[in-house]
Design a protein around this motif. Structure first.
Motif, PDB file in Angstrom:
ATOM      1  N   TRP A 106      48.583  38.334  40.345  1.00 27.52           N
ATOM      2  CA  TRP A 106      47.199  38.444  40.817  1.00 27.52           C
ATOM      3  C   TRP A 106      47.121  38.192  42.308  1.00 27.52           C
ATOM      4  O   TRP A 106      47.944  37.457  42.873  1.00 27.52           O
ATOM      5  CB  TRP A 106      46.301  37.450  40.069  1.00 27.52           C
ATOM      6  CG  TRP A 106      45.968  37.900  38.674  1.00 27.52           C
ATOM      7  CD1 TRP A 106      46.823  38.459  37.773  1.00 27.52           C
ATOM      8  CD2 TRP A 106      44.692  37.851  38.059  1.00 27.52           C
ATOM      9  NE1 TRP A 106      46.170  38.764  36.610  1.00 27.52           N
ATOM     10  CE2 TRP A 106      44.842  38.381  36.750  1.00 27.52           C
ATOM     11  CE3 TRP A 106      43.443  37.412  38.460  1.00 27.52           C
ATOM     12  CZ2 TRP A 106      43.789  38.481  35.858  1.00 27.52           C
ATOM     13  CZ3 TRP A 106      42.382  37.509  37.559  1.00 27.52           C
ATOM     14  CH2 TRP A 106      42.558  38.044  36.280  1.00 27.52           C
ATOM     15  N   TYR A 110      42.643  34.374  43.650  1.00 23.11           N
ATOM     16  CA  TYR A 110      41.953  34.808  42.442  1.00 23.11           C
ATOM     17  C   TYR A 110      42.732  34.293  41.229  1.00 23.11           C
ATOM     18  O   TYR A 110      43.923  34.553  41.099  1.00 23.11           O
ATOM     19  CB  TYR A 110      41.827  36.326  42.379  1.00 23.11           C
ATOM     20  CG  TYR A 110      40.959  36.900  43.463  1.00 23.11           C
ATOM     21  CD1 TYR A 110      39.617  37.188  43.222  1.00 23.11           C
ATOM     22  CD2 TYR A 110      41.478  37.139  44.737  1.00 23.11           C
ATOM     23  CE1 TYR A 110      38.818  37.713  44.233  1.00 23.11           C
ATOM     24  CE2 TYR A 110      40.691  37.654  45.744  1.00 23.11           C
ATOM     25  CZ  TYR A 110      39.346  37.937  45.489  1.00 23.11           C
ATOM     26  OH  TYR A 110      38.552  38.447  46.472  1.00 23.11           O
ATOM     27  N   ASN A 112      43.066  33.777  36.938  1.00 20.16           N
ATOM     28  CA  ASN A 112      42.749  34.458  35.690  1.00 20.16           C
ATOM     29  C   ASN A 112      41.600  33.779  34.944  1.00 20.16           C
ATOM     30  O   ASN A 112      40.872  34.411  34.182  1.00 20.16           O
ATOM     31  CB  ASN A 112      44.000  34.507  34.803  1.00 20.16           C
ATOM     32  CG  ASN A 112      43.753  35.283  33.535  1.00 20.16           C
ATOM     33  OD1 ASN A 112      43.074  36.302  33.548  1.00 20.16           O
ATOM     34  ND2 ASN A 112      44.303  34.816  32.426  1.00 20.16           N
ATOM     35  N   TRP A 115      38.259  34.830  37.226  1.00 19.18           N
ATOM     36  CA  TRP A 115      38.030  36.221  37.633  1.00 19.18           C
ATOM     37  C   TRP A 115      38.561  37.183  36.570  1.00 19.18           C
ATOM     38  O   TRP A 115      39.484  36.867  35.818  1.00 19.18           O
ATOM     39  CB  TRP A 115      38.739  36.521  38.964  1.00 19.18           C
ATOM     40  CG  TRP A 115      38.219  35.723  40.116  1.00 19.18           C
ATOM     41  CD1 TRP A 115      38.609  34.482  40.492  1.00 19.18           C
ATOM     42  CD2 TRP A 115      37.202  36.135  41.023  1.00 19.18           C
ATOM     43  NE1 TRP A 115      37.910  34.076  41.587  1.00 19.18           N
ATOM     44  CE2 TRP A 115      37.020  35.076  41.952  1.00 19.18           C
ATOM     45  CE3 TRP A 115      36.426  37.286  41.172  1.00 19.18           C
ATOM     46  CZ2 TRP A 115      36.111  35.148  42.990  1.00 19.18           C
ATOM     47  CZ3 TRP A 115      35.513  37.359  42.215  1.00 19.18           C
ATOM     48  CH2 TRP A 115      35.352  36.287  43.108  1.00 19.18           C
ATOM     49  N   GLU A 116      37.993  38.391  36.548  1.00 18.44           N
ATOM     50  CA  GLU A 116      38.504  39.494  35.734  1.00 18.44           C
ATOM     51  C   GLU A 116      38.976  40.574  36.718  1.00 18.44           C
ATOM     52  O   GLU A 116      38.164  41.186  37.411  1.00 18.44           O
ATOM     53  CB  GLU A 116      37.414  40.038  34.811  1.00 18.44           C
ATOM     54  CG  GLU A 116      36.979  39.035  33.748  1.00 18.44           C
ATOM     55  CD  GLU A 116      35.862  39.587  32.871  1.00 18.44           C
ATOM     56  OE1 GLU A 116      35.162  40.519  33.321  1.00 18.44           O
ATOM     57  OE2 GLU A 116      35.672  39.076  31.762  1.00 18.44           O
ATOM     58  N   CYS A 117      40.298  40.802  36.784  1.00 21.38           N
ATOM     59  CA  CYS A 117      40.865  41.704  37.793  1.00 21.38           C
ATOM     60  C   CYS A 117      41.676  42.824  37.128  1.00 21.38           C
ATOM     61  O   CYS A 117      42.270  42.646  36.062  1.00 21.38           O
ATOM     62  CB  CYS A 117      41.778  40.929  38.756  1.00 21.38           C
ATOM     63  SG  CYS A 117      40.926  39.650  39.724  1.00 21.38           S
ATOM     64  N   TRP A 128      43.751  45.668  44.225  1.00 17.36           N
ATOM     65  CA  TRP A 128      43.059  45.035  43.093  1.00 17.36           C
ATOM     66  C   TRP A 128      41.553  45.162  43.240  1.00 17.36           C
ATOM     67  O   TRP A 128      40.999  45.245  44.333  1.00 17.36           O
ATOM     68  CB  TRP A 128      43.428  43.554  43.016  1.00 17.36           C
ATOM     69  CG  TRP A 128      44.855  43.296  42.643  1.00 17.36           C
ATOM     70  CD1 TRP A 128      45.939  43.331  43.466  1.00 17.36           C
ATOM     71  CD2 TRP A 128      45.335  42.988  41.343  1.00 17.36           C
ATOM     72  NE1 TRP A 128      47.082  43.053  42.782  1.00 17.36           N
ATOM     73  CE2 TRP A 128      46.734  42.834  41.454  1.00 17.36           C
ATOM     74  CE3 TRP A 128      44.741  42.835  40.093  1.00 17.36           C
ATOM     75  CZ2 TRP A 128      47.546  42.519  40.368  1.00 17.36           C
ATOM     76  CZ3 TRP A 128      45.537  42.507  39.017  1.00 17.36           C
ATOM     77  CH2 TRP A 128      46.934  42.365  39.142  1.00 17.36           C
ATOM     78  N   CYS A 130      38.397  42.889  41.581  1.00 21.43           N
ATOM     79  CA  CYS A 130      38.124  41.658  40.816  1.00 21.43           C
ATOM     80  C   CYS A 130      36.624  41.416  40.718  1.00 21.43           C
ATOM     81  O   CYS A 130      35.892  41.553  41.718  1.00 21.43           O
ATOM     82  CB  CYS A 130      38.787  40.454  41.481  1.00 21.43           C
ATOM     83  SG  CYS A 130      40.593  40.530  41.495  1.00 21.43           S
TER      84      CYS A 130
END
Length: 428
Positions: A106, A110, A112, A115-117, A128, A130
């Protein structure tokens, strides 16, 4: 060239063109396809007619705009076709640079959990996109609270939404002041620090009891009497509070406390004293006697207590001694013709110095005979005497008095005898 000649030539050319048009089938020789088929048809003097589906298959055209692709409308008469090419990562919204070699790593900053990436690789470069992960449960970020709500940080949320903390959206009425504070201070309290919450719409006060102060109702019920004075002071909410100050009762007084009709009362009362004896006047015959006289000396106030006293004088015929709260009297027989007396005086001193007294008088009667007289009686009269064989009350011999002197001699004799007896009584 004449004008008539020109006209003739034009008419002939027109006729020729008309014949050619009738003789050859109609074919569109002009088009604008990227496949260059129009040019090929022109070379062959004849264009091939294709359907829209054939154009779509052969030229990779699309009949509608493709999602996440860059599409342009193609000019094909009678067809709606789009020439589409793949969008770049940046055109698709991937603007966060990441590791070029590891699409699973990631981007920096950021996590996990918050955030949703998703990644996009173009060539050897990874980018990316995010979005903040939504708060869990009923938690929200401050930007998600309504106009009448205030965001409150709360424990229990499992993560943040991006960089924003997750908490609770509450109205002012739903919010409680923190422990140790109150929204509406009342009673006899002093309030210092003020904590504003709900965006300043609610204030919470840290308060402490006013040491020793009570409200007016309690003061009136328990302290408004002669045992207390007061200091008044206003509390935070304007309540008038009183600090009762205990008044010391004066010398030789005590506090009398009681509850009358549910109301506590207290007043200063004088201590009371008891000082008494079983006997104040003892009468003995000539035989004499013994007695123990009980003395009560007490002070009565908040409690009943023994109070000291002392014997300040004791004089007379009897033998007198003291024990605990007792006076012991021993009187011997009286062998004289006159009564014998004894006086005892006891003194009690109250706390304020006032004195109380007890006087006990004791009398031992004179000795006498039922028949005849005592020897001394006969002598005092100047009479002759002889025993008659009887005894007096005190056990002395009794006599019958005979011939007595008369006149001046007898009077002088009696005076001398009485004087001697008086002197003897002083020493006895």
């Amino acid at each position: 060239m004449s004008k008539a000649t020109i006209i003739r030539r034009c008419v002939l050319m027109g006729i020729l063109l008309g014949i050619m048009t009738v003789a050859w089938p109609s074919r569109a020789d002009i088009c604008f396809l990227p496949t260059r088929e129009c040019e090929q048809g022109a070379k062959n003097k004849r264009a091939v007619v294709k359907t829209c589906e054939e154009y779509r298959r052969e030229g990779n055209y699309f009949t509608f705009v493709q999602e996440n692709m860059n599409c342009n409308l193609v000019n094909v008469p009678g067809c709606t076709l789009y020439d589409c090419s793949q969008l770049t990562c940046s055109e698709r919204g991937f603007g966060i640079n990441g590791s070029d070699n590891n699409t699973s790593a990631w981007p920096e900053g950021y996590s996990n959990s918050d955030w949703e990436c998703e990644s996009c690789k173009q060539g050897n470069k990874t980018q990316w996109k995010c979005l903040p992960r939504p708060c869990d449960g009923n938690y929200k970020t401050s930007s998600q609270c309504g106009e009448t709500e205030t965001w409150v940080a709360a424990e229990g949320s499992t993560h943040k939404s991006g960089n924003a903390s997750c908490g609770l959206c509450k109205t002012v009425d739903e919010m409680s002041c923190p422990a140790g504070t109150t929204e509406n201070p009342s009673g006899c309290v002093d309030c210092g620090q003020v904590l504003s919450i709900a965006g300043g719409l609610k204030k919470c006060y840290a308060c402490q009891d006013m040491a020793g102060y009570v409200e007016e109702s309690e003061y009136s019920s328990h302290y408004n009497n002669s045992c207390y004075e007061k200091i008044s002071r206003r509390a935070f909410d304007g309540t008038v509070c009183y600090k009762p100050i205990e008044v010391l009762c004066g010398s030789d007084k005590y506090k009398k406390e009681e509850t009358i009709n549910g109301r506590y009362t207290c007043r200063c009362e004088d201590n009371e004293y008891e000082f008494s004896a079983d006997e104040y006047d003892l009468q003995y015959s000539a035989v004499g006697g013994n007695d123990v006289i009980n003395i009560r000396s007490k002070r009565t106030g908040s409690e009943i207590a023994e109070w000291p006293y002392e014997m300040v004088s004791s004089s007379g015929f009897c033998n007198v001694s003291e024990a605990l709260n007792k006076v012991i009297v021993k009187c011997a027989e009286n062998l004289s013709e006159d009564a014998k007396t004894h006086t005892i005086k006891l003194e009690q001193t109250e706390e304020d110095g006032e004195k109380n007294y007890i006087t006990i008088n004791i009398t031992v009667a004179a000795d006498e005979c039922e028949i005849g007289d005592l020897e001394q009686v006969c002598k005092n009269r100047g009479c002759a005497y002889e025993t008659n064989g009887t005894k007096s009350f005190a056990g002395q011999e009794c006599y019958d008095c005979g011939e007595c002197r008369s006149g001046v001699r007898a009077t002088i004799g009696r005076s001398i005898v009485n004087g001697i007896n008086s002197i003897r009584g002083i020493f006895e």
